[in-house]
Design a protein around this motif. Structure first.
Motif, PDB file in Angstrom:
ATOM      1  N   THR A  26       9.019  19.792   4.908  1.00 34.73           N
ATOM      2  CA  THR A  26       9.349  18.386   4.677  1.00 34.73           C
ATOM      3  C   THR A  26       8.216  17.726   3.900  1.00 34.73           C
ATOM      4  N   ASN A  27       8.515  16.623   3.277  1.00 34.14           N
ATOM      5  CA  ASN A  27       7.494  15.905   2.526  1.00 34.14           C
ATOM      6  C   ASN A  27       6.360  15.462   3.451  1.00 34.14           C
ATOM      7  N   ASN A  28       6.689  15.015   4.669  1.00 33.14           N
ATOM      8  CA  ASN A  28       5.640  14.587   5.597  1.00 33.14           C
ATOM      9  C   ASN A  28       4.730  15.749   5.984  1.00 33.14           C
ATOM     10  N   GLU A  29       5.319  16.919   6.253  1.00 37.13           N
ATOM     11  CA  GLU A  29       4.509  18.099   6.582  1.00 37.13           C
ATOM     12  C   GLU A  29       3.647  18.518   5.390  1.00 37.13           C
ATOM     13  N   ALA A  31       2.599  16.571   2.933  1.00 37.74           N
ATOM     14  CA  ALA A  31       1.558  15.555   2.748  1.00 37.74           C
ATOM     15  C   ALA A  31       0.386  15.799   3.704  1.00 37.74           C
ATOM     16  N   ARG A  32       0.704  16.098   4.973  1.00 39.83           N
ATOM     17  CA  ARG A  32      -0.361  16.395   5.937  1.00 39.83           C
ATOM     18  C   ARG A  32      -1.142  17.645   5.519  1.00 39.83           C
ATOM     19  N   SER A  37      -1.064  10.906   1.708  1.00 40.23           N
ATOM     20  CA  SER A  37      -0.020  10.161   2.398  1.00 40.23           C
ATOM     21  C   SER A  37       1.322  10.539   1.771  1.00 40.23           C
ATOM     22  N   SER A  38       2.391  10.150   2.422  1.00 37.10           N
ATOM     23  CA  SER A  38       3.723  10.619   2.075  1.00 37.10           C
ATOM     24  C   SER A  38       4.168  10.255   0.653  1.00 37.10           C
ATOM     25  N   THR A  39       4.017   8.998   0.259  1.00 39.52           N
ATOM     26  CA  THR A  39       4.508   8.557  -1.052  1.00 39.52           C
ATOM     27  C   THR A  39       3.762   9.225  -2.208  1.00 39.52           C
TER      28      THR A  39
END
Length: 169
Positions: A26-29, A31-32, A37-39
């Motif tokens: 996922t984008n959140n994973e 990004a981490r 950050s996500s954006t």
């Protein structure tokens, strides 16, 4: 792209490496994993995609579980290495799903194929009914993979970044 080469920094390379290992992240994973950050991470992925870096996203299946236990490398030589014969062979070979890879080669053979098969009988039928019937084929030599020592799909990327090149140059 050659007039204005694009430089990928270490974060871009980290994103590419993460996606090569898991295209479903996922984008959140993601990004981490790359410390963004996500954006900004989403925007970088979109930019990398727009640069044409992603050929496609796939799921890699286990051939042995599917009964495809024979991995064969087949060298094919043509009677003449002329444009029409090459085109005819490439069009014919692209119709067969068991051909996993096909390369036009320098050296002794004109083409190197990697095919997967469930058994020897299927391989025999493929060679006799498919390969030998392609016009212009003059020689076929097979080598069986006894054991897969290494298989990977991720391309090696330098961690510090890289400059993209024009594939047409």
């Amino acid at each position: 792209m050659s007039s204005n080469p694009r430089r990928l920094d270490r974060i871009d390379v980290s994103i590419l490496n993460e996606l090569q290992q898991n295209a479903r992240i996922t984008n959140n994973e993601l990004a981490r994993a790359v410390n963004l950050s996500s954006t900004p991470c989403f925007n970088r992925v979109r930019t990398l995609e727009n640069l044409g870096l992603f050929r496609q996203r796939v799921t890699l299946l286990n051939p042995e579980v599917l009964g495809l236990r024979i991995n064969v490398f087949i060298q094919v030589s043509l009677e003449k290495q002329v444009e029409d014969a090459l085109k005819r062979f490439e069009e014919a070979i692209s119709l067969h799903s068991e051909v996993m890879e096909c390369y036009l080669m320098s050296g002794d053979a004109d083409y190197l194929l990697r095919v997967v098969m469930p058994d020897m009988r299927t391989l025999e039928r493929f060679i006799i009914e498919r390969l030998t019937t392609i016009p212009g084929v003059s020689n076929i030599r097979s080598s069986f993979a006894l054991k897969q020592v290494r298989y990977k799909t991720a391309l090696p990327l330098p961690p510090s970044g890289l400059t993209l090149t024009d594939p047409d140059e």
